[in-house]
Design an enzyme around this catalytic site. Structure first.
Site, PDB file in Angstrom:
ATOM      1  N   CYS A  16       0.816  -1.139   0.061  1.00 56.14           N
ATOM      2  CA  CYS A  16      -0.111   0.440  -0.039  1.00 56.14           C
ATOM      3  C   CYS A  16       1.048   1.322   0.382  1.00 56.14           C
ATOM      4  O   CYS A  16       2.205   1.098   0.254  1.00 56.14           O
ATOM      5  CB  CYS A  16      -1.206  -0.123   1.494  1.00 56.14           C
ATOM      6  SG  CYS A  16      -2.026  -1.586   1.454  1.00 56.14           S
ATOM      7  N   ASP A  17       0.511   1.780  -0.918  1.00 61.22           N
ATOM      8  CA  ASP A  17       0.803   3.555  -0.740  1.00 61.22           C
ATOM      9  C   ASP A  17       0.461   4.055   0.427  1.00 61.22           C
ATOM     10  O   ASP A  17       0.419   3.748   1.024  1.00 61.22           O
ATOM     11  CB  ASP A  17       0.803   4.548  -2.031  1.00 61.22           C
ATOM     12  CG  ASP A  17      -0.920   5.038  -1.839  1.00 61.22           C
ATOM     13  OD1 ASP A  17      -1.488   4.699  -1.110  1.00 61.22           O
ATOM     14  OD2 ASP A  17      -0.970   4.800  -2.739  1.00 61.22           O
TER      15      ASP A  17
END
Length: 137
Positions: A16-17
């Site tokens: 995930c960013d």
């Protein structure tokens, strides 16, 4: 008739960013896992192909993002083979949350059976055609 394989994947934190959304390039990894397992499921292993001097580079890729996936989402990545593999192998992908209908990502790759030494396209081994024949009748 098409052959579709469903591969489960739970989104890991590292995928995930900073916005908490799966970073876009990880979908290519999801596609690779789904197609590798789809091939393994029909009895075609990359390891065996490579042992016989065949590699399968990706020669084309498309990805369309329709909605976000987040950390810990249980996903299903479908890899769909709609035609008998020739020198090129087109594969379509659909990514959804497990047990949901909403499509998050769609994609397409084309791989090419390639002679590892000559680095030239080649026909798929007989074993590949035999593995797919009953599925793509």
């Amino acid at each position: 008739m098409a052959y579709t394989y469903s591969h489960p994947h739970r989104v890991r934190y590292r995928e995930c960013d900073p916005m908490g959304v799966v970073y876009h390039t990880h979908y290519l990894d999801y596609f690779e896992a789904a197609r590798t397992e789809a091939l393994r499921h029909v009895g075609v292993r990359y390891r065996d192909l490579e042992a016989h001097g065949i590699i399968m580079p990706v020669v084309h890729v498309e990805v369309d993002y329709h909605g976000p996936a987040h950390y810990d989402d249980p996903l299903v990545v479908e890899a769909c083979f709609e035609q008998m593999p020739t020198a090129r192998v087109p594969i379509d992908y659909t990514v959804r949350r497990e047990e949901e209908e909403e499509v998050l990502v769609t994609g397409h790759t084309t791989l090419c059976f390639t002679d590892a030494e000559a680095r030239r396209p080649t026909h798929p081994p007989d074993a590949v055609r035999e593995a797919f024949a009953p599925l793509l009748d």
